[in-house]
Design an enzyme around this catalytic site. Structure first.
Site, PDB file in Angstrom:
ATOM      1  CD  GLU A   1       4.837  18.956  -6.210  1.00  0.00           C
ATOM      2  OE1 GLU A   1       4.806  18.453  -5.048  1.00  0.00           O
ATOM      3  OE2 GLU A   1       3.809  19.189  -6.863  1.00  0.00           O
TER       4      GLU A   1
ATOM      5  CG  ASP B   1      -1.390  -3.113  -7.361  1.00  0.00           C
ATOM      6  OD1 ASP B   1      -0.639  -4.093  -7.357  1.00  0.00           O
ATOM      7  OD2 ASP B   1      -2.632  -3.212  -7.321  1.00  0.00           O
TER       8      ASP B   1
HETATM    9  C1  GLC Z   1      -1.182  -6.558  -8.396  1.00  0.00           C
HETATM   10  C2  GLC Z   1      -0.546  -7.126  -7.152  1.00  0.00           C
HETATM   11  C3  GLC Z   1      -1.360  -8.294  -6.698  1.00  0.00           C
HETATM   12  C4  GLC Z   1      -2.760  -7.821  -6.390  1.00  0.00           C
HETATM   13  C5  GLC Z   1      -3.376  -7.102  -7.574  1.00  0.00           C
HETATM   14  C6  GLC Z   1      -4.599  -6.327  -7.181  1.00  0.00           C
HETATM   15  O1  GLC Z   1      -1.106  -7.432  -9.465  1.00  0.00           O
HETATM   16  O2  GLC Z   1       0.801  -7.439  -7.404  1.00  0.00           O
HETATM   17  O3  GLC Z   1      -0.797  -8.916  -5.579  1.00  0.00           O
HETATM   18  O4  GLC Z   1      -3.551  -8.917  -6.055  1.00  0.00           O
HETATM   19  O5  GLC Z   1      -2.489  -6.161  -8.125  1.00  0.00           O
HETATM   20  O6  GLC Z   1      -4.258  -5.209  -6.414  1.00  0.00           O
END
Ligand code: GLC
Length: 560
Positions: free
Chosen positions: A269, A219
């Site tokens: 790993e 993310d």
């Molecule tokens: C990313 C995710 C989104 C979230 C953001 C903060 O863009 O896809 O859904 O709100 O990160 O974590």
């Protein structure tokens, strides 16, 4: 069907097999767990719900699932506010149920990718609560990004930076210090200069890899590392157009790749090595750094998702991304929808040229101004999907797109969950319209999502999109996806792609084994090129009569 297959596997091309490593040309299906399937009737989708729906994924023919966060969370941002990265939210299941789900998916030949959220935790994370309790100057605060406020008593934020969801990016904690949150205030940013933070994420990666997880979706991978040295620049300075690459204080800094090199060592790993895909909203020329084999290995390419349904634009995007992927030793990725954007059926049914801000205004109008042409949107969406699935690289599909779901654009403000709604001062309704729980059956309290009502209300028109209705209809979107995925699996041999001449507004390319994909982006029919049509995104092959209708994709095998 076997005679068609013979055409695809001429002696000059190797037999169709899943290329190694598996992720290079995988079809990855994104599950948003809270909205996929609810087994216990509490209105929230859960892990046993996913396990029970594995037959759907098998009949669809996907290679892997990517699960959006299922970790303990107060849902300030749909689960991307993580309380504990190494557990399951009790409303979603247990670790044992996670293991059962993985075992069921693996037994069905489907790999499992989980979401890792490394830029921030939630404000309920143990380390954040420790930081608040320990006070200014404490080692506990160093794990996050705390700074003293301006003004005599620290009553003003350290800078005027704004958060992605709107409002200030700093939150005061009442003792003169403020903490940074790039997203919602409930999502404090980690301090990635802190060795314990780095170590803890390595532990998290191993935790899930040891449980059999095959890969990770990372993310906001272009955040994490920040330069917080004084003086902090203003928001206007940060937004300057001429900021050199890597010079932004918190986006896309070069040092972030040290983090991913350490992650790569952990992935390696394992046998087979674990994989990763970066969610990095960076300039196209910076993407390769995230996708390099020494780093995460692959990165999302959102270019098609941001493009109009347009021949020149689609062709340019494919050329550019295949070149970039080859240069960095990876395969490209392709995405039309995910849990953060308006579903592509609706996007393609709206006038061309709309951007994100236009779509936010459209959502604010309840999806009425302008009125989308959903029939056209669905036609173009199927054509774009068939185009995408013919490309070399990994295709990322979002739950519900196989049902041809449009955006639920008229959700009542009272039910909205996305923090964007509140934080934008009620001008951006946010992303709930693509997160409405799936309709599995035409009947039932939540169209088969679960035994009770769903956490976001489903519109009555969901019944017509229900999986059980489409299952029986050979012309449904679900049948089209299944067919395309089955053909993709059979025809998948190598990663080459050669564009061929085509009329204006039409894109045609050839793949190993000699099969071709042709998309007519215009609204007029054009002559069908020679070959045998095995897949059509619109009218069935035997009804085409030598013509490729407008807004349609076909796949052709070489003529006899
Ligand atoms: C990313 C995710 C989104 C979230 C953001 C903060 O863009 O896809 O859904 O709100 O990160 O974590």
């Amino acid at each position: 069907m076997s005679d068609l297959l013979d055409h695809a596997t001429t002696p000059s091309s190797p037999p169709a097999t899943t290329p190694d490593p598996w992720w290079r040309q995988a079809v990855v299906y994104q599950v948003y767990p809270r909205s996929f399937a609810d087994s216990n009737g509490d209105g929230t989708g859960d892990l046993p719900g996913i396990t029970a729906r594995v037959p759907h994924l098998v009949s669809l023919g996907v290679d892997a699932v990517w699960l959006s966060p299922f970790y303990p969370s107060a849902l300030a941002d749909g689960g991307y506010d993580v309380d504990d990265h190494r557990d399951v939210d009790p409303a979603i299941g247990t670790l044992e149920q996670f293991d059962e789900m993985v075992a069921t998916l693996h037994a069905a030949g489907i790999k499992v990718v989980v979401d890792i959220v490394p830029n921030h935790s939630s404000n309920r994370h143990r380390w954040f609560r420790d930081a608040l309790a320990a006070g200014p100057g404490s080692p506990e605060r160093e794990r996050y990004v705390f700074a003293r406020g301006r003004g005599e008593h620290g009553e003003l934020p350290p800078s005027d930076w704004t958060a992605v969801f709107g409002g200030p990016a700093w939150e005061p904690v009442g003792d003169g210090e403020w903490y940074l949150h790039t997203f919602a205030p409930e999502q404090p940013d980690w301090n990635w200069d802190h060795p314990e933070v780095r170590e803890d994420f390595l532990t998290t990666l191993r935790f899930w890899a040891d449980r059999g997880v095959d890969g990770f979706r990372v993310d906001v991978a272009h955040a994490l590392v920040k330069d917080m040295s004084s003086p902090l620049p203003s928001a206007a300075e940060l937004a300057a157009d001429d900021l050199p690459d890597g010079a932004h204080r918190f986006w896309d800094r070069d040092e972030v790749h040290e983090v991913y090199r350490a992650w790569r060592a952990v992935f390696d790993e394992y046998d087979p090595p674990r994989t990763a895909v970066a969610e990095a909203w960076v300039a196209t020329h910076r993407r390769a750094r995230y996708a390099s084999p020494e780093g995460l290995g692959q990165a999302f390419n959102f270019d098609l998702l941001r493009s109009d349904f347009d021949a020149a634009s689609f062709r340019r995007i494919v050329e550019e991304n295949l070149r970039l992927a080859a240069e960095s030793g990876t395969s490209s990725t392709w995405v039309l929808s995910n849990h953060d954007v308006v579903r592509h059926v609706s996007r393609y049914g709206l006038p061309d040229g709309m951007d994100e801000a236009d779509r936010a205004r459209w959502l604010l109008s309840g999806g009425t101004d302008p009125a989308p042409d959903l029939e056209r949107g669905a036609r173009r969406a199927r054509a774009a999907t068939a185009f995408l699935l013919a490309l070399p690289g990994s295709a990322y599909l979002y739950q519900g797109e196989e049902l041809g779901l449009p955006e639920v654009a008229d959700l009542d403000a009272a039910v909205l969950q996305d923090p964007t709604w509140l934080r934008s001062g009620h001008v951006d309704k946010g992303r709930d319209g693509c997160r409405v729980p799936l309709p599995w059956t035409a009947e039932g309290p939540s169209h088969g999502f679960g035994p009770g009502p769903s956490h976001l209300p489903q519109p009555s028109w969901f019944a017509a999109h229900a999986a059980d209705v489409q299952d029986r209809d050979p012309r449904s979107t679900l049948s089209a996806y299944r067919e395309a995925l089955a053909w993709r699996r059979r025809l998948r041999t190598g990663e080459e792609l050669v564009f061929e001449d085509a009329p204006e507004g039409v894109v045609r390319f050839r793949r190993p084994g000699g099969w071709t994909c042709v998309t007519n982006f215009t609204t007029r029919a054009v002559p069908l090129p020679p070959g045998r049509v095995v897949l059509s995104s619109g009218a069935p092959a035997d009804e085409l009569d030598g013509e490729l209708p407008g807004e349609t994709t076909v796949w052709l095998l070489p003529a006899d």
